[in-house]
Design an enzyme around this catalytic site. Structure first.
Site, PDB file in Angstrom:
ATOM      1  N   PRO A  14      33.071 -15.394  -1.131  1.00 45.69           N
ATOM      2  CA  PRO A  14      33.406 -15.254   0.285  1.00 45.69           C
ATOM      3  C   PRO A  14      32.982 -16.488   1.080  1.00 45.69           C
ATOM      4  O   PRO A  14      32.057 -17.205   0.695  1.00 45.69           O
ATOM      5  CB  PRO A  14      32.586 -14.034   0.713  1.00 45.69           C
ATOM      6  CG  PRO A  14      31.405 -14.045  -0.205  1.00 45.69           C
ATOM      7  CD  PRO A  14      31.901 -14.622  -1.514  1.00 45.69           C
ATOM      8  N   TYR A  36      22.771 -26.167  -2.080  1.00 49.75           N
ATOM      9  CA  TYR A  36      23.147 -24.749  -2.167  1.00 49.75           C
ATOM     10  C   TYR A  36      24.435 -24.600  -2.964  1.00 49.75           C
ATOM     11  O   TYR A  36      24.526 -23.798  -3.887  1.00 49.75           O
ATOM     12  CB  TYR A  36      23.302 -24.182  -0.748  1.00 49.75           C
ATOM     13  CG  TYR A  36      23.809 -22.764  -0.712  1.00 49.75           C
ATOM     14  CD1 TYR A  36      22.953 -21.703  -0.985  1.00 49.75           C
ATOM     15  CD2 TYR A  36      25.127 -22.484  -0.381  1.00 49.75           C
ATOM     16  CE1 TYR A  36      23.405 -20.394  -0.950  1.00 49.75           C
ATOM     17  CE2 TYR A  36      25.586 -21.185  -0.336  1.00 49.75           C
ATOM     18  CZ  TYR A  36      24.719 -20.141  -0.618  1.00 49.75           C
ATOM     19  OH  TYR A  36      25.192 -18.851  -0.582  1.00 49.75           O
ATOM     20  N   VAL A  65      29.877 -14.718   5.724  1.00 52.18           N
ATOM     21  CA  VAL A  65      29.974 -13.259   5.772  1.00 52.18           C
ATOM     22  C   VAL A  65      29.344 -12.760   7.072  1.00 52.18           C
ATOM     23  O   VAL A  65      28.187 -13.059   7.363  1.00 52.18           O
ATOM     24  CB  VAL A  65      29.272 -12.624   4.553  1.00 52.18           C
ATOM     25  CG1 VAL A  65      29.357 -11.108   4.618  1.00 52.18           C
ATOM     26  CG2 VAL A  65      29.892 -13.156   3.259  1.00 52.18           C
ATOM     27  N   TYR A 103      42.310 -26.658   7.949  1.00 54.76           N
ATOM     28  CA  TYR A 103      43.129 -26.847   6.758  1.00 54.76           C
ATOM     29  C   TYR A 103      43.611 -25.505   6.286  1.00 54.76           C
ATOM     30  O   TYR A 103      43.058 -24.468   6.640  1.00 54.76           O
ATOM     31  CB  TYR A 103      42.360 -27.574   5.644  1.00 54.76           C
ATOM     32  CG  TYR A 103      41.033 -26.961   5.263  1.00 54.76           C
ATOM     33  CD1 TYR A 103      40.979 -25.859   4.410  1.00 54.76           C
ATOM     34  CD2 TYR A 103      39.851 -27.489   5.739  1.00 54.76           C
ATOM     35  CE1 TYR A 103      39.767 -25.312   4.038  1.00 54.76           C
ATOM     36  CE2 TYR A 103      38.637 -26.934   5.371  1.00 54.76           C
ATOM     37  CZ  TYR A 103      38.602 -25.844   4.521  1.00 54.76           C
ATOM     38  OH  TYR A 103      37.408 -25.298   4.164  1.00 54.76           O
ATOM     39  N   SER A 115      25.011 -17.174   7.771  1.00 56.55           N
ATOM     40  CA  SER A 115      26.243 -17.109   8.547  1.00 56.55           C
ATOM     41  C   SER A 115      25.959 -16.824  10.016  1.00 56.55           C
ATOM     42  O   SER A 115      26.530 -17.443  10.903  1.00 56.55           O
ATOM     43  CB  SER A 115      27.165 -16.023   7.987  1.00 56.55           C
ATOM     44  OG  SER A 115      27.467 -16.283   6.640  1.00 56.55           O
ATOM     45  N   LYS A 124      25.053 -22.829  -6.731  1.00 57.23           N
ATOM     46  CA  LYS A 124      26.052 -21.777  -6.956  1.00 57.23           C
ATOM     47  C   LYS A 124      27.070 -22.216  -8.015  1.00 57.23           C
ATOM     48  O   LYS A 124      27.481 -21.418  -8.856  1.00 57.23           O
ATOM     49  CB  LYS A 124      26.761 -21.427  -5.647  1.00 57.23           C
ATOM     50  CG  LYS A 124      25.857 -20.666  -4.689  1.00 57.23           C
ATOM     51  CD  LYS A 124      26.586 -20.230  -3.456  1.00 57.23           C
ATOM     52  CE  LYS A 124      27.528 -19.122  -3.731  1.00 57.23           C
ATOM     53  NZ  LYS A 124      27.057 -17.780  -3.652  1.00 57.23           N
TER      54      LYS A 124
END
Length: 160
Positions: free
Chosen positions: A56, A29, A59, A154, A71, A33
């Site tokens: 983002p 994925y 989401v 992080y 998500s 992208k």
């Protein structure tokens, strides 16, 4: 040299946009992208166009479609039978903030480049506590899974 996530590390877009790393880790994925964005940047450069990309994290918010998205699926899997939750941090942003960022990118002439969007960075245990407060009858996992700490906490840069 391989980068290592640690609590004192500040993460930027270079952590997740290397096609070789995506392919090596079988992150298809993310690879798709990344390659699509590279093609868009090349096209914009060749055609002397200004390009803005918005990235983002997970989401969350009201859904337009009757099915859940990736998500929400993470939370749904925990709610629907997982005995453990990952020792990990859930990074999210409200869908309405993502929509607003797109509008701003269109309306502000000086907007250019890449924008990474993140609103929250909370441990899964806190996410489940919030879900439990809203839905007290759900039987949510109480135990953190051992060996599931694939996403350490992080820092995230607040710069463009």
């Amino acid at each position: 040299m391989e980068k290592i996530l640690a609590p004192d590390v500040v993460v930027d877009e270079t952590w997740f946009s290397d096609p070789a790393v995506c392919a090596e880790r079988k992150l298809w994925y993310q690879l798709g992208k990344t390659l699509a964005q590279q093609a868009a940047w090349e096209f914009a450069k060749n055609n002397r166009m200004n390009l803005v990309t918005i990235h983002p994290v997970f989401v969350l918010g009201p859904l337009l479609q009757p099915t859940i998205n990736n998500s929400i699926e993470i939370l749904s899997n925990l709610i629907n039978g997982a005995q453990e939750y990952p020792d990990a941090y859930y990074r999210s942003i409200d869908v309405r903030d993502v929509a607003y960022a797109h509008i701003q990118a269109l309306e502000i002439p000086s907007a250019s480049g890449r924008y990474c969007l993140i609103e929250r960075d909370v441990h899964f245990s806190k996410v489940l506590k919030i879900v439990q407060q809203h839905y007290p009858t759900l039987h949510l996992p109480k135990k953190c899974g051992s060996g599931l700490n694939y996403l350490t906490k992080y820092g995230v840069s607040k710069e463009k």
